[in-house]
Design a protein around this motif. Structure first.
Motif, PDB file in Angstrom:
ATOM      1  N   ALA A   8       0.827  -1.203   0.000  1.00 51.93           N
ATOM      2  CA  ALA A   8       0.000   0.000   0.000  1.00 51.93           C
ATOM      3  C   ALA A   8       0.863   1.256   0.000  1.00 51.93           C
ATOM      4  CB  ALA A   8      -0.935  -0.007   1.212  1.00 51.93           C
ATOM      5  N   GLY A   9       1.948   1.249   0.772  1.00 51.57           N
ATOM      6  CA  GLY A   9       2.836   2.389   0.804  1.00 51.57           C
ATOM      7  C   GLY A   9       3.534   2.629  -0.517  1.00 51.57           C
ATOM      8  N   VAL A  10       3.969   1.558  -1.180  1.00 53.02           N
ATOM      9  CA  VAL A  10       4.651   1.679  -2.478  1.00 53.02           C
ATOM     10  C   VAL A  10       3.731   2.302  -3.515  1.00 53.02           C
ATOM     11  CG1 VAL A  10       5.634   0.357  -4.405  1.00 53.02           C
ATOM     12  CG2 VAL A  10       6.256  -0.211  -2.057  1.00 53.02           C
ATOM     13  N   GLY A  29       1.804   5.788  -1.149  1.00 54.49           N
ATOM     14  CA  GLY A  29       2.515   6.654  -0.217  1.00 54.49           C
ATOM     15  C   GLY A  29       2.097   6.326   1.208  1.00 54.49           C
ATOM     16  N   PRO A  30       2.805   6.866   2.204  1.00 53.45           N
ATOM     17  CA  PRO A  30       2.549   6.475   3.597  1.00 53.45           C
ATOM     18  C   PRO A  30       1.203   6.909   4.133  1.00 53.45           C
ATOM     19  CG  PRO A  30       4.106   8.295   3.493  1.00 53.45           C
ATOM     20  CD  PRO A  30       3.909   7.822   2.085  1.00 53.45           C
ATOM     21  N   TRP A  31       0.729   8.095   3.743  1.00 54.13           N
ATOM     22  CA  TRP A  31      -0.516   8.600   4.326  1.00 54.13           C
ATOM     23  C   TRP A  31      -1.729   7.869   3.775  1.00 54.13           C
ATOM     24  CZ3 TRP A  31       0.311  11.083   8.528  1.00 54.13           C
ATOM     25  CH2 TRP A  31       1.453  11.882   8.666  1.00 54.13           C
ATOM     26  N   TYR A  65       7.179   1.758   4.158  1.00 55.15           N
ATOM     27  CA  TYR A  65       7.360   2.707   3.054  1.00 55.15           C
ATOM     28  C   TYR A  65       8.694   3.442   3.138  1.00 55.15           C
ATOM     29  CZ  TYR A  65       7.213   6.900   0.282  1.00 55.15           C
ATOM     30  OH  TYR A  65       7.550   7.902  -0.595  1.00 55.15           O
ATOM     31  N   TYR A  66       9.041   3.950   4.307  1.00 55.82           N
ATOM     32  CA  TYR A  66      10.263   4.755   4.400  1.00 55.82           C
ATOM     33  C   TYR A  66      11.521   3.899   4.280  1.00 55.82           C
ATOM     34  CZ  TYR A  66       7.696   8.986   5.258  1.00 55.82           C
ATOM     35  OH  TYR A  66       6.854  10.064   5.109  1.00 55.82           O
ATOM     36  N   TYR A  79       3.852   5.261  -6.304  1.00 59.91           N
ATOM     37  CA  TYR A  79       4.013   6.543  -5.629  1.00 59.91           C
ATOM     38  C   TYR A  79       5.431   7.053  -5.856  1.00 59.91           C
ATOM     39  CZ  TYR A  79       3.677  10.079  -1.948  1.00 59.91           C
ATOM     40  OH  TYR A  79       3.656  11.261  -1.246  1.00 59.91           O
ATOM     41  N   LYS A  80       5.548   8.348  -6.211  1.00 58.09           N
ATOM     42  CA  LYS A  80       6.823   8.912  -6.646  1.00 58.09           C
ATOM     43  C   LYS A  80       7.330   8.097  -7.833  1.00 58.09           C
ATOM     44  CE  LYS A  80       6.925  11.906  -3.286  1.00 58.09           C
ATOM     45  NZ  LYS A  80       6.700  13.349  -3.526  1.00 58.09           N
TER      46      LYS A  80
END
Length: 235
Positions: free
Chosen positions: A83-85, A88-90, A131-132, A218-219
């Motif tokens: 989900a983060g990939v 994004g984290p939010w 994610y980070y 994301y990104k």
């Protein structure tokens, strides 16, 4: 999640956490959801909303598929790093929170009183931490390279599962449910293997998306960094 005789799982049932741990994790979970909602509303474009829905549906469905682990137990995808990939984290944390809420209220997968802990462990640690770590590895190996994205996804998804399991074990020990050595050994041992399955599933999904629709990451890879016939822009 893992099913064992001691019921040591990342989806914590009702009655396994004491009041202080329950309250603290609920406060953290509510704060995470509130901040995530505000960040998603201010930072994300409308095009991200359908992707959030699709991602939530995929993770929810994937969590219903269990893979066997030696010893007669089983595990399933958690999906926080995935989900983060993609989001994004939010937005990723918000999606995971919704998945856990639906599971708790409709399928009794994890307790309602322990919902704060489950969101904290798998939403905050699993998604944010995953994610980070993924982003750090990706940027070190090449922001726009498939190797960087997949290596970061694999390591981060495995690590997020193991760390979330360790934090869950500590919560159970603080609550007096099980001694810390027993909780740590049981949770860490099984979730090291579950993390391998998590990494494999995450890498397969991210690899497919990278090769077909890299703009959904994301990104996303920057324009010109991929093959000339790919004209996807980064977010």
């Amino acid at each position: 999640m893992v099913f064992v005789s001691t019921q040591l799982a990342l989806h914590v049932p009702d009655g396994f956490l004491n009041l202080p741990v329950t309250l603290i994790t609920w406060i953290c979970a509510l704060a995470l959801v509130a901040i995530s909602l505000r960040q998603v509303q201010s930072d994300y474009q409308e095009r991200a909303v359908p992707l959030m829905g699709v991602c939530a549906a995929f993770i929810f469905a994937a969590q219903m598929i269990n893979f066997p682990i030696p010893g007669g137990t089983s595990g399933h995808l958690l999906g926080g790093t995935l989900a983060g990939v993609l989001l994004g984290p939010w937005a990723g944390s918000l999606v995971m929170s919704v998945v856990f809420i639906v599971q708790a209220f409709l399928f009794q997968d994890g307790g309602v009183t322990a919902l704060g802990a489950n969101i904290f462990n798998m939403g905050l640690i699993g998604t944010f931490g995953g994610y980070y770590l993924y982003r750090t590895i990706r940027y070190m190996m090449g922001r726009d390279s498939l190797k960087g994205v997949l290596t970061g996804s694999a390591i981060a998804s495995w690590t997020s599962v193991v760390v979330a399991a360790i934090i869950c074990a500590i919560q159970l020990a603080i609550s007096g449910t099980v001694p810390l050595p027993v909780a740590l050994s049981a949770m860490a041992f099984w979730h090291v293997m579950i993390g391998i399955g998590e990494a494999i599933i995450t890498v397969i999904a991210v690899s497919y998306i990278f090769k077909t629709r890299p703009d959904l990451i994301y990104k996303a890879p920057r324009l010109g960094a991929l093959e000339p016939d790919r004209s996807y822009s980064s977010r």
